[in-house]
Design a protein around this motif. Structure first.
Motif, PDB file in Angstrom:
ATOM      1  N   LYS A   1      42.889  37.011  25.839  1.00 18.39           N
ATOM      2  CA  LYS A   1      44.131  36.877  26.356  1.00 18.39           C
ATOM      3  C   LYS A   1      44.444  37.011  27.835  1.00 18.39           C
ATOM      4  O   LYS A   1      43.918  37.915  28.171  1.00 18.39           O
ATOM      5  CB  LYS A   1      44.877  37.850  25.400  1.00 18.39           C
TER       6      LYS A   1
ATOM      7  N   GLN B   1      45.789  32.402  25.472  1.00 19.34           N
ATOM      8  CA  GLN B   1      45.022  33.141  24.398  1.00 19.34           C
ATOM      9  C   GLN B   1      44.010  31.918  23.919  1.00 19.34           C
ATOM     10  O   GLN B   1      44.324  30.695  23.567  1.00 19.34           O
ATOM     11  CB  GLN B   1      45.580  33.691  23.201  1.00 19.34           C
TER      12      GLN B   1
ATOM     13  N   GLU C   1      46.117  28.506  22.804  1.00 16.91           N
ATOM     14  CA  GLU C   1      47.547  28.361  22.961  1.00 16.91           C
ATOM     15  C   GLU C   1      48.157  29.023  24.285  1.00 16.91           C
ATOM     16  O   GLU C   1      47.395  29.874  24.723  1.00 16.91           O
ATOM     17  CB  GLU C   1      48.308  28.849  21.841  1.00 16.91           C
ATOM     18  N   GLY C   2      49.039  28.596  24.748  1.00 18.80           N
ATOM     19  CA  GLY C   2      49.522  28.972  25.921  1.00 18.80           C
ATOM     20  C   GLY C   2      51.359  28.624  26.037  1.00 18.80           C
ATOM     21  O   GLY C   2      51.740  27.740  25.274  1.00 18.80           O
TER      22      GLY C   2
ATOM     23  N   GLN D   1      43.945  40.299  29.604  1.00 16.78           N
ATOM     24  CA  GLN D   1      44.555  41.483  28.938  1.00 16.78           C
ATOM     25  C   GLN D   1      43.512  41.837  27.706  1.00 16.78           C
ATOM     26  O   GLN D   1      43.689  42.957  27.320  1.00 16.78           O
ATOM     27  CB  GLN D   1      45.791  41.065  28.219  1.00 16.78           C
ATOM     28  N   GLN D   2      42.924  41.035  27.095  1.00 16.32           N
ATOM     29  CA  GLN D   2      42.155  41.266  25.951  1.00 16.32           C
ATOM     30  C   GLN D   2      40.881  40.196  25.967  1.00 16.32           C
ATOM     31  O   GLN D   2      41.084  39.296  26.161  1.00 16.32           O
ATOM     32  CB  GLN D   2      42.873  41.082  24.781  1.00 16.32           C
TER      33      GLN D   2
ATOM     34  N   SER E   1      42.790  46.192  30.610  1.00 15.26           N
ATOM     35  CA  SER E   1      43.201  44.890  31.352  1.00 15.26           C
ATOM     36  C   SER E   1      42.496  44.936  32.645  1.00 15.26           C
ATOM     37  O   SER E   1      42.332  45.771  33.609  1.00 15.26           O
ATOM     38  CB  SER E   1      44.633  44.979  31.618  1.00 15.26           C
TER      39      SER E   1
ATOM     40  N   SER F   1      47.193  36.391  31.091  1.00 15.50           N
ATOM     41  CA  SER F   1      48.675  36.248  31.856  1.00 15.50           C
ATOM     42  C   SER F   1      48.575  35.913  33.111  1.00 15.50           C
ATOM     43  O   SER F   1      47.333  36.382  33.716  1.00 15.50           O
ATOM     44  CB  SER F   1      49.342  37.291  31.452  1.00 15.50           C
TER      45      SER F   1
ATOM     46  N   GLU G   1      37.883  36.376  21.212  1.00  9.39           N
ATOM     47  CA  GLU G   1      38.997  36.041  21.846  1.00  9.39           C
ATOM     48  C   GLU G   1      39.494  36.784  22.995  1.00  9.39           C
ATOM     49  O   GLU G   1      38.803  37.764  23.319  1.00  9.39           O
ATOM     50  CB  GLU G   1      39.865  36.909  20.724  1.00  9.39           C
TER      51      GLU G   1
ATOM     52  N   THR H   1      51.124  32.841  29.973  1.00 13.88           N
ATOM     53  CA  THR H   1      50.340  33.389  29.323  1.00 13.88           C
ATOM     54  C   THR H   1      49.541  32.332  28.293  1.00 13.88           C
ATOM     55  O   THR H   1      49.807  31.100  27.949  1.00 13.88           O
ATOM     56  CB  THR H   1      50.911  34.504  28.046  1.00 13.88           C
TER      57      THR H   1
END
Length: 189
Positions: A129, A116, A105-106, A145-146, A161, A131, A127, A114
């Protein structure tokens, strides 16, 4: 053939349109491609500020040993050229190996967005994430970020991050970072 795409559009002060996609036999589009797809796209707004809502679905999609049992894409182009989308793919296989379920998704615009990605499967769960955004030179400047990776009872996670940049010249840079699993660390940079 059996595949059809229907559409209507009106271009005046306002933009109005609809596209309906019915592709029951993907093999007719490309040799070796299998499955079926359908969807619709609704257009609105103005030529300067177009807006759209799209929904696409696929079933039994396969090509050259790669298979996706079910695929769904939903997206919107909103005011001020902001986008949001979600892609879900289930029953993903590569040859005889099951990959699993994928969710992407974005949201955002060119300057700030952003996203993920999550993959859940029998061998790997992951997973990520991110940005970032494009600057005036066309460089993408962002951050991971993750990042979580799990496989065979090993669980690794990004410690903090991490900057990641993709320059218009094609150069990709990733700042120093560490993945941690309990007392163990794997660092680069």
């Amino acid at each position: 053939g059996d595949n059809r795409i229907y559409g209507t559009a009106q271009l005046d002060q306002a933009l109005a349109g609809a596209i309906q996609i019915e592709l029951p036999r993907l093999v007719q589009l490309w040799p070796g491609l299998a499955g079926k797809a359908s969807g619709d796209i609704q257009l609105s707004g103005t030529l300067e500020q177009p807006q759209a809502v799209a929904q696409l679905q696929g079933r039994g999609i396969a090509y050259d040993g790669q298979r996706v049992g079910q695929l769904e894409l939903k997206g919107e182009l909103l005011a001020e050229q902001r986008v949001q989308f979600a892609l879900d793919a289930q029953r993903i296989w590569s040859g005889e190996s099951e990959i699993g379920v994928l969710h992407i998704e974005g949201q955002g615009d060119m300057a700030a967005h952003t996203g993920q990605l999550a993959l859940t499967g029998p061998v790997l769960n992951s997973e990520i994430k991110i940005s970032g955004g494009l600057n005036d030179k066309g460089d993408w400047l962002g951050q991971i970020q993750q990042l979580d990776l799990s496989s065979h009872e090993q669980n690794w996670a990004l410690e903090k991050s991490t900057a990641v940049n993709y320059l218009s010249s094609g150069e990709l840079t990733l700042a120093a970072h560490c993945l941690k699993s309990g007392a163990s660390s794997l660092c680069a940079g």
